[in-house]
Write an enzyme that holds these catalytic residues in place. Structure first.
Site, PDB file in Angstrom:
ATOM      1  N   PRO A 293       9.472 -14.181  38.737  1.00  0.00           N
ATOM      2  CG  PRO A 293      10.806 -12.476  39.594  1.00  0.00           C
ATOM      3  CD  PRO A 293      10.054 -13.700  40.003  1.00  0.00           C
ATOM      4  CE  LYS A 294       8.352 -18.167  31.085  1.00  0.00           C
ATOM      5  NZ  LYS A 294       7.235 -18.089  30.143  1.00  0.00           N
ATOM      6  CB  ILE A 295      15.612 -14.998  34.354  1.00  0.00           C
ATOM      7  CG1 ILE A 295      15.165 -13.834  35.236  1.00  0.00           C
ATOM      8  CG2 ILE A 295      17.050 -14.848  33.887  1.00  0.00           C
ATOM      9  CD1 ILE A 295      16.093 -13.478  36.366  1.00  0.00           C
TER      10      ILE A 295
ATOM     11  CG  LEU B 265       4.416 -11.393  35.868  1.00  0.00           C
ATOM     12  CD1 LEU B 265       4.193 -10.191  36.791  1.00  0.00           C
ATOM     13  CD2 LEU B 265       3.352 -11.406  34.773  1.00  0.00           C
TER      14      LEU B 265
END
Ligand code: G3P
Length: 218
Positions: A82-84, A56
């Site tokens: 988490p996608k960064i 996400l």
């Protein structure tokens, strides 16, 4: 090689999951927008279906805000990754979050040096976008080859998550190079199994079977 589905469409995720073909899910803001539903609603629906890594993406672009957002996302469920984005601010955030034991998928990777920095920052996954490189006449698969070689040279633990996959040749190419994960749209997952000679051959077998004399049932 793990297969992730690259979509936020719940029906597609359900179908691929029911077929036993996926190990995880990747989403991005554009895919979430396509659903027309609020972000948290979609995230919760996905988490109920698939028991595997679910990417996400954060929306913040400044490191301290990215860190805050990623921590909140990670708290939703143990499977959230988490996608960064692979920017300088993103790298700063990945260093902090990785040291806290949060698995991060660093996205929008388009070069080997970006991937090297991402591994040094301690990301769990790097997402090189091969289709978008092919789109601008750059060799997406060559990037995967470079990243796999570099990561092997230094025994980095970061997994190569091949993204922006457009067709089955992208999947087999990435597999030949030893990439850890391929994330692909539902359509590509379905294309992986299809072969016209399989369909023709099966038809012929079934037609010939009609000519086999049948035993009489006593
Ligand atoms: O989720 C990221 C990536 O797979 C996007 O693919 O087709 O929009 O380039 P695409």
């Amino acid at each position: 090689m793990k297969f992730f589905i690259d979509t936020a469409d719940i029906n597609e995720i359900k179908q691929a999951h029911d077929l036993g073909l996926i190990d995880g899910v990747t989403t991005n803001p554009s895919l979430i927008a396509k659903t027309g539903k609020p972000f948290k609603t979609v995230a919760k629906e996905i988490l109920k279906i698939v028991d595997g890594p679910i990417s996400l993406e954060v929306i913040a672009t400044e490191s301290s805000q990215m860190i805050k957002e990623a921590r909140t996302l990670a708290k939703i469920h143990k499977n959230v990754v988490p996608k960064i984005p692979l920017t300088l601010e993103g790298l700063k955030a990945v260093q902090v979050l990785s040291s806290e034991g949060i698995n991060i998928n660093q996205t929008l990777c388009f070069s080997a040096t970006q991937a090297l920095l991402c591994a040094k920052a301690g990301a769990a996954y790097v997402s090189p976008f091969i289709g978008r490189l092919d789109d601008i006449s750059s060799d997406g698969m060559k990037l995967i080859e470079d990243i796999v070689t570099i990561y092997k040279n230094y025994q980095f633990k970061t997994q190569v998550l091949v993204a922006s996959i457009r067709h089955p040749l992208h999947v087999s190419g990435a597999a030949k190079l030893g990439a850890h994960v391929a994330t692909m749209p539902f359509k590509v997952i379905m294309q992986l199994v299809k072969h016209p000679l399989t369909d023709l051959g099966l038809n012929q077998f079934l037609n010939d079977w009609k000519n086999v004399p049948k035993n009489k049932i006593s």
